[in-house]
Design a protein around this motif. Sequence first.
Motif, PDB file in Angstrom:
ATOM      1  N   TRP A  69       0.808  -1.339  -0.059  1.00  0.00           N
ATOM      2  CA  TRP A  69       0.197  -0.068  -0.045  1.00  0.00           C
ATOM      3  C   TRP A  69       0.890   1.271   0.089  1.00  0.00           C
ATOM      4  N   PRO A  70       0.589   2.298  -0.907  1.00  0.00           N
ATOM      5  CA  PRO A  70      -0.674   2.440  -1.448  1.00  0.00           C
ATOM      6  C   PRO A  70      -0.667   2.172  -3.007  1.00  0.00           C
ATOM      7  N   ASP A  71       0.492   1.401  -3.426  1.00  0.00           N
ATOM      8  CA  ASP A  71       0.776   1.226  -4.971  1.00  0.00           C
ATOM      9  C   ASP A  71      -0.200   0.227  -5.233  1.00  0.00           C
ATOM     10  N   ARG A  72      -0.666  -0.687  -4.418  1.00  0.00           N
ATOM     11  CA  ARG A  72      -1.953  -1.664  -4.856  1.00  0.00           C
ATOM     12  C   ARG A  72      -3.124  -1.345  -4.357  1.00  0.00           C
ATOM     13  N   ASP A  73      -4.253  -1.416  -5.158  1.00  0.00           N
ATOM     14  CA  ASP A  73      -5.702  -0.923  -4.862  1.00  0.00           C
ATOM     15  C   ASP A  73      -6.075  -1.643  -3.664  1.00  0.00           C
ATOM     16  N   ILE A  74      -6.299  -0.972  -2.615  1.00  0.00           N
ATOM     17  CA  ILE A  74      -7.226  -1.712  -1.424  1.00  0.00           C
ATOM     18  C   ILE A  74      -8.261  -0.755  -1.101  1.00  0.00           C
ATOM     19  N   TYR A  75      -8.980  -0.208  -2.165  1.00  0.00           N
ATOM     20  CA  TYR A  75      -9.945   0.832  -1.991  1.00  0.00           C
ATOM     21  C   TYR A  75     -10.799   0.462  -0.907  1.00  0.00           C
ATOM     22  N   ALA A  76     -11.513  -1.008  -0.949  1.00  0.00           N
ATOM     23  CA  ALA A  76     -12.420  -1.270  -0.266  1.00  0.00           C
ATOM     24  C   ALA A  76     -12.019  -1.145   1.419  1.00  0.00           C
ATOM     25  N   TRP A  77     -10.955  -1.546   1.642  1.00  0.00           N
ATOM     26  CA  TRP A  77     -10.580  -1.421   2.959  1.00  0.00           C
ATOM     27  C   TRP A  77     -10.247   0.008   3.497  1.00  0.00           C
ATOM     28  N   ASP A  78      -9.703   0.844   2.437  1.00  0.00           N
ATOM     29  CA  ASP A  78      -9.576   2.222   2.820  1.00  0.00           C
ATOM     30  C   ASP A  78     -10.931   2.765   3.013  1.00  0.00           C
ATOM     31  N   ARG A  79     -11.888   2.538   2.420  1.00  0.00           N
ATOM     32  CA  ARG A  79     -13.452   3.021   2.437  1.00  0.00           C
ATOM     33  C   ARG A  79     -13.888   2.685   3.723  1.00  0.00           C
ATOM     34  N   GLU A  80     -13.667   1.359   4.097  1.00  0.00           N
ATOM     35  CA  GLU A  80     -14.277   1.059   5.453  1.00  0.00           C
ATOM     36  C   GLU A  80     -13.624   1.808   6.802  1.00  0.00           C
ATOM     37  N   LEU A  81     -12.346   1.820   6.675  1.00  0.00           N
ATOM     38  CA  LEU A  81     -11.756   2.657   7.743  1.00  0.00           C
ATOM     39  C   LEU A  81     -11.885   3.879   7.850  1.00  0.00           C
ATOM     40  N   GLU A  82     -12.126   4.665   6.485  1.00  0.00           N
ATOM     41  CA  GLU A  82     -12.225   6.223   6.674  1.00  0.00           C
ATOM     42  C   GLU A  82     -13.757   6.264   7.029  1.00  0.00           C
ATOM     43  N   ARG A  83     -14.755   5.507   6.672  1.00  0.00           N
ATOM     44  CA  ARG A  83     -16.142   5.553   7.347  1.00  0.00           C
ATOM     45  C   ARG A  83     -16.303   5.846   8.643  1.00  0.00           C
ATOM     46  N   ASN A  84     -15.499   4.949   9.447  1.00  0.00           N
ATOM     47  CA  ASN A  84     -15.376   4.871  10.976  1.00  0.00           C
ATOM     48  C   ASN A  84     -16.866   4.615  11.488  1.00  0.00           C
ATOM     49  N   TYR A  85     -17.506   3.647  10.812  1.00  0.00           N
ATOM     50  CA  TYR A  85     -18.644   3.155  11.445  1.00  0.00           C
ATOM     51  C   TYR A  85     -18.251   1.757  12.166  1.00  0.00           C
ATOM     52  N   THR A  86     -19.215   1.536  12.553  1.00  0.00           N
ATOM     53  CA  THR A  86     -19.000   0.020  13.443  1.00  0.00           C
ATOM     54  C   THR A  86     -20.304  -0.669  13.024  1.00  0.00           C
ATOM     55  N   ASN A  87     -20.344  -1.958  13.317  1.00  0.00           N
ATOM     56  CA  ASN A  87     -21.282  -2.809  12.849  1.00  0.00           C
ATOM     57  C   ASN A  87     -22.678  -2.206  14.052  1.00  0.00           C
ATOM     58  N   GLU A  88     -22.365  -1.710  15.097  1.00  0.00           N
ATOM     59  CA  GLU A  88     -23.337  -1.220  16.032  1.00  0.00           C
ATOM     60  C   GLU A  88     -23.856   0.140  15.952  1.00  0.00           C
ATOM     61  N   SER A  89     -23.311   0.672  14.885  1.00  0.00           N
ATOM     62  CA  SER A  89     -23.690   2.425  14.634  1.00  0.00           C
ATOM     63  C   SER A  89     -25.147   2.591  14.149  1.00  0.00           C
ATOM     64  N   GLU A  90     -25.397   3.777  14.223  1.00  0.00           N
ATOM     65  CA  GLU A  90     -26.901   4.028  13.708  1.00  0.00           C
ATOM     66  C   GLU A  90     -26.748   3.805  12.229  1.00  0.00           C
ATOM     67  N   GLU A  91     -25.687   4.065  11.623  1.00  0.00           N
ATOM     68  CA  GLU A  91     -25.821   4.148  10.170  1.00  0.00           C
ATOM     69  C   GLU A  91     -25.862   2.669   9.667  1.00  0.00           C
ATOM     70  N   SER A  92     -25.027   1.875  10.378  1.00  0.00           N
ATOM     71  CA  SER A  92     -25.141   0.273  10.043  1.00  0.00           C
ATOM     72  C   SER A  92     -26.913  -0.339  10.331  1.00  0.00           C
ATOM     73  N   TYR A  93     -27.449   0.139  11.309  1.00  0.00           N
ATOM     74  CA  TYR A  93     -28.517  -0.104  11.947  1.00  0.00           C
ATOM     75  C   TYR A  93     -29.861   0.284  10.782  1.00  0.00           C
ATOM     76  N   ASP A  94     -29.662   1.510  10.413  1.00  0.00           N
ATOM     77  CA  ASP A  94     -30.344   1.945   9.364  1.00  0.00           C
ATOM     78  C   ASP A  94     -30.421   1.451   8.255  1.00  0.00           C
ATOM     79  N   ALA A  95     -29.068   0.785   7.746  1.00  0.00           N
ATOM     80  CA  ALA A  95     -28.983   0.279   6.357  1.00  0.00           C
ATOM     81  C   ALA A  95     -29.568  -1.083   6.415  1.00  0.00           C
ATOM     82  N   TYR A  96     -29.468  -1.697   7.534  1.00  0.00           N
ATOM     83  CA  TYR A  96     -30.152  -2.978   7.815  1.00  0.00           C
ATOM     84  C   TYR A  96     -31.496  -2.867   7.808  1.00  0.00           C
ATOM     85  N   GLN A  97     -32.249  -1.923   8.368  1.00  0.00           N
ATOM     86  CA  GLN A  97     -33.855  -1.971   8.576  1.00  0.00           C
ATOM     87  C   GLN A  97     -34.212  -1.518   7.283  1.00  0.00           C
TER      88      GLN A  97
END
Length: 272
Positions: free
Chosen positions: A221-249
């Motif tokens: 990194w950063p020469d190889r594309d790990i966009y999906a990992w970067d995106r999740e770390l930058e979102r800084n959500y958890t699977n108990e966050s309001e954003e995750s709950y709203d998406a599930y519902q």
Amino acid sequence: MSEWAQMRSRRDPSGSSSGSAIAASIGLALGVLAAETSGSIVLPSEHNNVVGIKPTLGLMSRSTVIPISLRQDTVGPVARTVKDAAYILSVISGKDKFDNGTDAQPFDEIPDYVKACKYSAFSGARLGIPRNGITPFVNQSTEPIMAAFETAVELIRGAAATVVDEANFASFDIDAFGRNSSILLGTDFVAQLSDYLSQLTKNPNNVHNLHGTRYDPREEWPDRDIYAWDRELERNYTNESEESYDAYQANLEMAGPSASLALSTNTTSMPW
């Protein structure tokens, strides 16, 4: 494997279980195991002209499988015939104290899936087709696939099954579904990868979470594309966050009551 195929032949065996599907297709084994979170059994099987079974969640254990999302992760067989896949399914199914998802199984003895591999097994079954969940993916390249699908539907009808056409999702929106699923799978992956790594009895590289994996020098990194990992770390959500709950519902609401009501009188004698 997918990247190699696209570079060499400009043909895509799909993924992510492309290696499993190709191995079955060219006869390296009677059958193989594949893992799926979202299409990774069924899509490579389709592209490589083999049989892939994406089992009901909880039918077999995911213990020791590196997780993406335990809401969706499954393991299933891929083989050259339906019966071969059914043999494997019978072997790998069952309860496991190390995966509490298997507690949902409604039986103590695994059904005989091989016995169901006959045309008459469709008699009395009730099947639904959610057309509004299929239509967004139909284009010129999928016309042969849809033609084969419609032929299969007519064969099933001819075997005395009830086919409920237009058993649609209440309000399917492909773009919203994709956004919601991205949040759910991403937040689950960040949390559940850490849980998985914490259970290892040996961790010689001392990697304990996605952040540590991202910055391991072998990832280049950063020469190889790990966009999906970067995106999740930058979102800084958890699977108990309001954003995750709203998406599930929101994704649950897309299914709505209509499809489940259409299939509520399930008289099928086919195994779960």
